[in-house]
Scaffold this motif. Structure first.
Motif, PDB file in Angstrom:
ATOM      1  N   MET A   1       0.848  -1.160   0.000  1.00 26.38           N
ATOM      2  CA  MET A   1       0.000   0.000   0.000  1.00 26.38           C
ATOM      3  C   MET A   1       0.903   1.236   0.000  1.00 26.38           C
ATOM      4  O   MET A   1       1.797   1.354   0.821  1.00 26.38           O
ATOM      5  CB  MET A   1      -0.900  -0.043   1.245  1.00 26.38           C
ATOM      6  N   ARG A   2       0.664   2.132  -0.937  1.00 27.61           N
ATOM      7  CA  ARG A   2       1.496   3.336  -1.069  1.00 27.61           C
ATOM      8  C   ARG A   2       0.920   4.559  -0.385  1.00 27.61           C
ATOM      9  O   ARG A   2       1.655   5.415   0.060  1.00 27.61           O
ATOM     10  CB  ARG A   2       1.718   3.646  -2.529  1.00 27.61           C
ATOM     11  N   HIS A  33      -2.581   3.209  14.474  1.00 21.51           N
ATOM     12  CA  HIS A  33      -2.252   1.854  14.004  1.00 21.51           C
ATOM     13  C   HIS A  33      -1.257   1.912  12.840  1.00 21.51           C
ATOM     14  O   HIS A  33      -0.289   1.150  12.800  1.00 21.51           O
ATOM     15  CB  HIS A  33      -3.526   1.124  13.584  1.00 21.51           C
ATOM     16  N   LEU A  34      -1.508   2.810  11.871  1.00 24.78           N
ATOM     17  CA  LEU A  34      -0.572   2.948  10.751  1.00 24.78           C
ATOM     18  C   LEU A  34       0.841   3.225  11.252  1.00 24.78           C
ATOM     19  O   LEU A  34       1.808   2.609  10.797  1.00 24.78           O
ATOM     20  CB  LEU A  34      -1.003   4.087   9.817  1.00 24.78           C
ATOM     21  N   ALA A  40       4.872   3.252   5.708  1.00 19.38           N
ATOM     22  CA  ALA A  40       5.850   4.199   5.160  1.00 19.38           C
ATOM     23  C   ALA A  40       5.305   4.986   3.974  1.00 19.38           C
ATOM     24  O   ALA A  40       6.037   5.727   3.333  1.00 19.38           O
ATOM     25  CB  ALA A  40       7.112   3.443   4.735  1.00 19.38           C
ATOM     26  N   GLY A  41       4.032   4.836   3.698  1.00 17.34           N
ATOM     27  CA  GLY A  41       3.429   5.539   2.570  1.00 17.34           C
ATOM     28  C   GLY A  41       2.954   6.929   2.948  1.00 17.34           C
ATOM     29  O   GLY A  41       3.327   7.470   3.984  1.00 17.34           O
ATOM     30  N   GLU A  42       2.128   7.476   2.096  1.00 22.68           N
ATOM     31  CA  GLU A  42       1.612   8.822   2.308  1.00 22.68           C
ATOM     32  C   GLU A  42       0.179   8.763   2.822  1.00 22.68           C
ATOM     33  O   GLU A  42      -0.581   7.869   2.476  1.00 22.68           O
ATOM     34  CB  GLU A  42       1.640   9.610   1.001  1.00 22.68           C
ATOM     35  N   VAL A  84       7.538  10.984  12.843  1.00 22.08           N
ATOM     36  CA  VAL A  84       6.614  11.171  11.731  1.00 22.08           C
ATOM     37  C   VAL A  84       7.158  12.244  10.815  1.00 22.08           C
ATOM     38  O   VAL A  84       7.552  13.319  11.269  1.00 22.08           O
ATOM     39  CB  VAL A  84       5.216  11.584  12.260  1.00 22.08           C
ATOM     40  N   ALA A  85       7.202  11.942   9.517  1.00 21.66           N
ATOM     41  CA  ALA A  85       7.627  12.939   8.530  1.00 21.66           C
ATOM     42  C   ALA A  85       6.561  14.012   8.438  1.00 21.66           C
ATOM     43  O   ALA A  85       5.367  13.727   8.468  1.00 21.66           O
ATOM     44  CB  ALA A  85       7.839  12.280   7.178  1.00 21.66           C
ATOM     45  N   ARG A  86       6.973  15.235   8.318  1.00 26.67           N
ATOM     46  CA  ARG A  86       6.047  16.364   8.185  1.00 26.67           C
ATOM     47  C   ARG A  86       5.578  16.476   6.741  1.00 26.67           C
ATOM     48  O   ARG A  86       6.185  15.927   5.829  1.00 26.67           O
ATOM     49  CB  ARG A  86       6.715  17.663   8.628  1.00 26.67           C
TER      50      ARG A  86
END
Length: 91
Positions: A1-2, A33-34, A40-42, A84-86
């Protein structure tokens, strides 16, 4: 899953696309949960702003949605020690 489309809703048969946290689908738990499972997706916000009557209201709903996503992804990631990436595009 992307990527996943983040929205919220109720028990309505309509595709409501509510601001996350305003419905009953458990968006906060889903985001946590993610993050806990290493997604690692968006995460793409998908909300309906048609009921907003001004630009300011629309921007407020978008800002609330983004802050909700960051808050709950961060909470889930804290359980694993990850960060978490911003957003790639500023809010």
């Amino acid at each position: 899953m992307r990527h996943v489309h983040l929205t919220d809703g109720t028990d309505s048969a309509k595709d409501e696309h509510l601001v996350p946290g305003r419905g009953t689908t458990g968006a906060a738990d889903f985001l946590q949960h993610l993050a806990r499972t290493g997604f690692a997706g968006e995460v793409v916000l998908e909300i309906n702003t048609r009921r907003c009557t001004t630009r300011e209201e629309r921007e407020a709903d978008l800002r609330e949605s983004l802050e909700f996503a960051i808050e709950h992804l961060t909470a889930g990631a804290a359980d694993t020690g990850e960060q978490v990436a911003r957003p790639a595009h500023g809010a």
